[in-house]
Design a protein around this motif. Structure first.
Motif, PDB file in Angstrom:
ATOM      1  N   LEU A  92       0.732  -1.119  -0.038  1.00 48.65           N
ATOM      2  CA  LEU A  92      -0.077  -0.044  -0.097  1.00 48.65           C
ATOM      3  C   LEU A  92       0.926   1.339  -0.195  1.00 48.65           C
ATOM      4  CD1 LEU A  92      -2.250  -1.121   2.739  1.00 48.65           C
ATOM      5  CD2 LEU A  92      -2.974  -1.328   0.273  1.00 48.65           C
ATOM      6  N   SER A  93       0.270   2.282  -0.681  1.00 50.48           N
ATOM      7  CA  SER A  93       1.086   3.631  -0.747  1.00 50.48           C
ATOM      8  C   SER A  93       0.381   4.336   0.550  1.00 50.48           C
ATOM      9  CB  SER A  93       0.648   4.358  -1.751  1.00 50.48           C
ATOM     10  OG  SER A  93      -0.720   4.683  -2.150  1.00 50.48           O
ATOM     11  N   ALA A  94      -0.543   3.981   1.023  1.00 48.82           N
ATOM     12  CA  ALA A  94      -1.151   4.742   2.198  1.00 48.82           C
ATOM     13  C   ALA A  94      -2.207   3.889   3.015  1.00 48.82           C
ATOM     14  CB  ALA A  94      -1.618   6.233   1.973  1.00 48.82           C
ATOM     15  N   MET A  95      -2.227   4.074   4.289  1.00 45.88           N
ATOM     16  CA  MET A  95      -3.107   3.312   5.161  1.00 45.88           C
ATOM     17  C   MET A  95      -4.176   4.264   5.647  1.00 45.88           C
ATOM     18  SD  MET A  95      -0.296   0.398   6.710  1.00 45.88           S
ATOM     19  CE  MET A  95       0.677   2.013   7.048  1.00 45.88           C
ATOM     20  N   ASP A  96      -5.523   3.752   5.699  1.00 45.30           N
ATOM     21  CA  ASP A  96      -6.675   4.794   6.131  1.00 45.30           C
ATOM     22  C   ASP A  96      -7.185   4.340   7.416  1.00 45.30           C
ATOM     23  OD1 ASP A  96      -6.001   6.695   4.017  1.00 45.30           O
ATOM     24  OD2 ASP A  96      -7.428   5.371   2.453  1.00 45.30           O
ATOM     25  N   VAL A  97      -6.803   3.167   7.870  1.00 41.57           N
ATOM     26  CA  VAL A  97      -7.586   2.703   9.215  1.00 41.57           C
ATOM     27  C   VAL A  97      -6.237   2.557  10.411  1.00 41.57           C
ATOM     28  CG1 VAL A  97      -9.442   1.741   7.954  1.00 41.57           C
ATOM     29  CG2 VAL A  97      -7.133   0.322   8.239  1.00 41.57           C
ATOM     30  N   ALA A  98      -6.720   2.316  11.380  1.00 43.66           N
ATOM     31  CA  ALA A  98      -6.070   1.962  12.425  1.00 43.66           C
ATOM     32  C   ALA A  98      -6.208   0.726  13.284  1.00 43.66           C
ATOM     33  CB  ALA A  98      -5.942   3.064  13.615  1.00 43.66           C
ATOM     34  N   VAL A  99      -5.275  -0.001  14.085  1.00 38.25           N
ATOM     35  CA  VAL A  99      -5.721  -1.126  14.691  1.00 38.25           C
ATOM     36  C   VAL A  99      -6.713  -1.077  15.664  1.00 38.25           C
ATOM     37  CG1 VAL A  99      -4.622  -2.864  16.246  1.00 38.25           C
ATOM     38  CG2 VAL A  99      -3.265  -1.982  14.396  1.00 38.25           C
ATOM     39  N   GLY A 100      -7.553  -1.897  15.595  1.00 41.39           N
ATOM     40  CA  GLY A 100      -9.004  -2.053  16.533  1.00 41.39           C
ATOM     41  C   GLY A 100     -10.011  -1.416  15.764  1.00 41.39           C
ATOM     42  N   GLN A 101      -9.830  -0.630  14.853  1.00 44.99           N
ATOM     43  CA  GLN A 101     -11.120   0.086  13.992  1.00 44.99           C
ATOM     44  C   GLN A 101     -11.769  -1.081  13.276  1.00 44.99           C
ATOM     45  OE1 GLN A 101     -10.039   3.052  11.363  1.00 44.99           O
ATOM     46  NE2 GLN A 101     -11.800   3.134  10.439  1.00 44.99           N
ATOM     47  N   ILE A 102     -13.113  -0.903  13.647  1.00 49.70           N
ATOM     48  CA  ILE A 102     -14.253  -1.822  12.877  1.00 49.70           C
ATOM     49  C   ILE A 102     -14.735  -1.126  11.634  1.00 49.70           C
ATOM     50  CG2 ILE A 102     -16.536  -2.733  13.198  1.00 49.70           C
ATOM     51  CD1 ILE A 102     -16.109  -2.846  16.070  1.00 49.70           C
ATOM     52  N   VAL A 103     -14.465  -1.962  10.645  1.00 44.40           N
ATOM     53  CA  VAL A 103     -14.899  -1.721   9.239  1.00 44.40           C
ATOM     54  C   VAL A 103     -16.107  -2.434   8.708  1.00 44.40           C
ATOM     55  CG1 VAL A 103     -12.537  -0.956   8.728  1.00 44.40           C
ATOM     56  CG2 VAL A 103     -13.208  -3.324   8.145  1.00 44.40           C
TER      57      VAL A 103
END
Length: 292
Positions: free
Chosen positions: A244-255
């Protein structure tokens, strides 16, 4: 005395014997026994007829014989008629009585009119909203429910046909490049197990969550994955998104399914912009195409 003498003179003193000229030989009528008085007086002897004893079953035999002759006669007559008809080309038609109900002509006309009316096309106004959906048969495919069902007995033995379609595409447009399985590494030139499915796409393109879950990793992958996001789904199922060139989520986030979680890049062990997508069941990599 005088009357007795007259009777004695009238009656012969011995039997009368006569001879009948018959063919082929003369017949003598001299009986062994004395003749009756009338025959002795006239001199004519009645021929002796020998009578057969009466048979009690004679009448029954005559009746059966007559019945047999009558049956044979009828059979022979019908056979002759059939032969004559076949020789002359005639067709014999036998009319048998029927117990089927006879429908009146008026009722037949009404039924035909009703049937014709049913065949008339259905017309609606030009702006009418016409739908052919049947509510009783209408259903909506729920991929999340299917996913939860098939991984409830996870263990790596999930049949591909059962899992097909349970995960959504991680890109709006998927252009498959390198498939899952053994291949020659484009970097080292050696054989390796390619643990995911590569999809070519321009860098910066949004990467979507394949199913609902919780982000368990979002960072740098030390073994060639570059920037990597890992989402844990139900019952030991995980998906990973790499290079990935960028990550838009964080650990623990529910998607939720279809949420944008990152962007396509070429980080880590990569030769160009693409997404390396993985599916794991209880920590074991499986072919993603069996789930998409």
């Amino acid at each position: 005395m005088a009357r007795q003498a007259a009777d004695n003179a009238a009656a012969p003193s011995s039997p009368v014997c006569t001879e009948i000229n018959a063919f082929p030989a003369p017949v003598s009528t001299c009986p062994d026994n004395p003749l009756p008085r009338r025959e002795a007086r006239t001199g004519t002897v009645a021929p002796v007829v020998s009578l057969r004893p009466r048979d009690a079953q004679r009448t029954e035999r005559r009746r059966r014989a007559a019945s047999t002759r009558r049956d044979v006669s009828f059979a022979g007559l019908s056979q002759k008629v059939a032969i004559a008809a076949a020789a002359s080309g005639m067709v014999l038609t036998v009319a048998l009585p029927t117990t089927a109900a006879v429908v009146p002509a008026e009722a037949q006309t009404v039924a035909a009119a009703a049937e014709q009316e049913e065949l008339q096309p259905v017309q609606a106004a030009a702006g009418a909203d016409v739908s052919f959906d049947r509510a009783a048969l209408h259903s909506t495919f729920d991929p999340d429910a299917k996913l939860a069902e098939i991984v409830s007995a996870s263990g790596g033995d999930i049949v591909t046909a059962e899992a097909k379609g349970s995960l959504s595409a991680p890109l709006d447009r998927m252009v498959m490049s390198s498939a899952f399985g053994t291949r020659i590494s484009p970097i080292t030139g050696a054989g390796e197990l390619h643990t995911g499915q590569d999809m070519s796409e321009a860098c910066g393109t949004s990467v979507l969550a394949a199913a609902a879950g919780t982000v368990t990793f979002a960072g740098w992958h030390a073994y060639g994955g570059g920037n990597r996001v890992v989402i844990k789904h139900a019952n030991g199922l995980e998906t990973t998104y790499n290079h990935l060139s960028a990550m838009d989520v964080a650990v623990g986030q529910i998607v939720e399914r279809g949420d944008a979680i990152a962007r396509v890049g070429s980080t880590g062990a990569s030769t160009g912009c693409h997404l390396h997508f993985e599916v794991l069941v209880d920590g074991k990599n499986v072919d993603p195409l069996g789930w998409l």
